[in-house]
Every structure is written in C-alpha cells, then in structure tokens.
Design an enzyme around this catalytic site. Structure first.
Site, PDB file in Angstrom:
ATOM      1  N   GLY A  46      15.259 -23.080  53.026  1.00 37.10           N
ATOM      2  CA  GLY A  46      16.363 -22.307  53.597  1.00 37.10           C
ATOM      3  C   GLY A  46      15.787 -20.968  53.999  1.00 37.10           C
ATOM      4  N   GLU A  47      16.480 -19.901  53.695  1.00 32.76           N
ATOM      5  CA  GLU A  47      15.948 -18.551  53.920  1.00 32.76           C
ATOM      6  C   GLU A  47      15.731 -17.895  52.572  1.00 32.76           C
ATOM      7  OE1 GLU A  47      14.692 -18.259  57.403  1.00 32.76           O
ATOM      8  OE2 GLU A  47      14.579 -16.512  56.083  1.00 32.76           O
ATOM      9  N   SER A  48      14.488 -17.602  52.268  1.00 31.05           N
ATOM     10  CA  SER A  48      14.212 -17.048  50.947  1.00 31.05           C
ATOM     11  C   SER A  48      14.905 -15.707  50.739  1.00 31.05           C
ATOM     12  CB  SER A  48      12.706 -16.920  50.718  1.00 31.05           C
ATOM     13  OG  SER A  48      12.096 -16.260  51.792  1.00 31.05           O
ATOM     14  N   CYS A  78       9.310 -24.954  50.289  1.00 30.22           N
ATOM     15  CA  CYS A  78       9.362 -23.985  51.378  1.00 30.22           C
ATOM     16  C   CYS A  78       9.923 -22.640  50.897  1.00 30.22           C
ATOM     17  CB  CYS A  78      10.122 -24.575  52.558  1.00 30.22           C
ATOM     18  SG  CYS A  78       9.721 -23.780  54.112  1.00 30.22           S
ATOM     19  N   ARG A 106       4.884 -15.688  54.133  1.00 30.72           N
ATOM     20  CA  ARG A 106       6.024 -16.329  54.799  1.00 30.72           C
ATOM     21  C   ARG A 106       5.713 -16.557  56.279  1.00 30.72           C
ATOM     22  NH1 ARG A 106      10.895 -12.757  54.530  1.00 30.72           N
ATOM     23  NH2 ARG A 106      11.957 -14.654  55.177  1.00 30.72           N
ATOM     24  N   ILE A 135       8.561 -26.398  58.449  1.00 28.49           N
ATOM     25  CA  ILE A 135       9.558 -25.684  59.250  1.00 28.49           C
ATOM     26  C   ILE A 135       9.487 -24.199  58.902  1.00 28.49           C
ATOM     27  CG2 ILE A 135      11.998 -25.483  59.854  1.00 28.49           C
ATOM     28  CD1 ILE A 135      12.314 -28.401  58.770  1.00 28.49           C
ATOM     29  N   ARG A 136       9.031 -23.399  59.807  1.00 33.56           N
ATOM     30  CA  ARG A 136       8.826 -21.960  59.558  1.00 33.56           C
ATOM     31  C   ARG A 136       8.236 -21.755  58.149  1.00 33.56           C
ATOM     32  NH1 ARG A 136      11.927 -17.858  60.285  1.00 33.56           N
ATOM     33  NH2 ARG A 136      13.814 -18.637  59.334  1.00 33.56           N
ATOM     34  N   HIS A 172       8.481 -29.999  53.435  1.00 38.84           N
ATOM     35  CA  HIS A 172       9.793 -30.520  53.004  1.00 38.84           C
ATOM     36  C   HIS A 172       9.762 -32.016  52.706  1.00 38.84           C
ATOM     37  CE1 HIS A 172      12.319 -26.982  54.109  1.00 38.84           C
ATOM     38  NE2 HIS A 172      11.342 -26.760  54.974  1.00 38.84           N
ATOM     39  N   GLU A 174      11.828 -33.597  51.097  1.00 37.73           N
ATOM     40  CA  GLU A 174      13.213 -34.107  51.100  1.00 37.73           C
ATOM     41  C   GLU A 174      13.662 -34.505  52.511  1.00 37.73           C
ATOM     42  OE1 GLU A 174      12.348 -31.039  51.081  1.00 37.73           O
ATOM     43  OE2 GLU A 174      13.808 -29.778  52.142  1.00 37.73           O
TER      44      GLU A 174
END
Ligand code: GLN
Length: 193
Positions: A46-48, A78, A106, A135-136, A172, A174
């Site tokens: 997600g966004e840390s 991630c 990051r 992903i990013r 990821h 998942e």
C-alpha cells in the site's frame, strides 16, 4: 492457526484469500484488540506513509512492536517491508517500526520501471522460479546481523529477507497464484523452517 492481516490501508484482501487457500483462518486487523491471540501478522503493500500514520492513530503501533518483541511472527510485503525496517535511507516521511536489521530505499526503481514482473530464484522455496510482482517497490540496501537475504534480482539487488520469525519481501506474493511464499511464512510460524 489464526493470522491477522493489517487492514488499515492497502492490499490486504489478497493476503486473506491466499491464507484461506492454504487452509488458515485470516482476520483483518484494524483495532488493537484484534491483535489478541494471533499466531502471525501480515503487513500488506500500500502506501507506507499512510499505513504508518493510520496504525499510529489507531493505537496499533506500540502494541505491534510489543508483540514482535515477544516473538510474534510478521510478514511484510512491499510497504509492509518498509515498515519493518530499522531505517529508510531516503527521507523521513515514514517512521518505521524498526524491528528488522535492514535499511530500505522506497520507490527504488524510478519511473521507468515503476511496475514489473520478473522470475525470481528463491532457494528456500525450491528450484522453480517465483513470480516476482514489483509495484513501486522498495529494495533492501543494507542488511545486518541476523538477517538472511532470501532473494536477489539478476543485478544482485536484495529483495527479500528473513530475520528470525520476521519475513519481508519487496514484491507481492499475494498478487500471484503461487502459494509458496505464504506457505514458507506458515512454516516459520510452526517452527518447521
Ligand atoms: N511505494 C510504496 C511506499 O513507499 C510501496 C508500494 C507498495 O506497497 N506496492 O510505501
């Protein structure tokens, strides 16, 4: 076995689904009391920055740190890996939990390679390559004592690590239908690995 998946923000439903496929009960965690009685915890992507803020506001940060100190197995993917780190090399936007002896960077792949998929050789999972979905994604820039690097990109960049009962991946698992990485986490919990 009962595994919590931190559900403050990000891709938690996919983790729940994989755990269910492996025959394990998985519960979304948003409140401190939902951390009680867990055999393991997953911190999703997600966004840390957001996850870090939300778990602080929701009074989860201190309790998660305490449980980890008492041996709770945790798997961070991630953004989850970023939160487990001792240090983030680029900026102080995120206050990590500081429980793994790794320094992460990051968004380490820049704009050209924001998202990509690549086959990874992960010796602890066997010979068959693992689909690495990035992903990013962050990378592990440095690791210290007690940390085992589990996966590297072709250029030698470290992208997965284990320290005792803590597990982290820059990618990821998942978002694939390969269950081996989650099974590995379950094996860490049960002491098989
Ligand atoms: N770039 C995100 C961060 O810095 C992580 C991306 C992800 O979890 N897929 O938190």
């Amino acid at each position: 076995m009962k595994i919590g998946v931190l559900a403050s923000q990000g891709a938690f439903a996919e983790h729940v689904s994989i755990l269910n496929q492996l025959g394990v009960e998985a519960l979304p965690v948003r409140l401190p009391r939902e951390l009680t009685g867990l055999d393991g915890l997953i911190i999703p992507g997600g966004e840390s920055t957001s996850i870090g803020k939300l778990i602080f506001i929701d009074n989860l940060t201190g309790e998660i740190k305490r449980l980890i100190k008492n041996g709770l197995p945790v798997f961070g993917t991630c953004a989850g890996m970023i939160l487990l780190a001792n240090e983030i090399s680029d900026g102080n936007e995120v206050e990590p939990l500081g429980v793994m002896n790794i320094i992460v960077r990051r968004n380490a792949f820049g704009r050209q390679r924001e998202s990509f998929e690549t086959e990874l050789i992960i010796p602890v999972l066997g010979e068959k390559p693992f689909p690495g979905v990035f992903i990013r994604a962050p990378i592990i820039e440095q690791s210290d004592s007690g940390v085992e690097i589990l996966a590297k990109l072709a250029d030698g960049t470290s992208v997965a690590a284990r320290q005792g009962k803590l597990l982290a991946s820059a990618f990821h698992p998942e978002l694939t239908d390969d269950l081996r990485f989650h099974q590995y986490f379950l094996d860490i919990i049960t002491g098989k690995r």
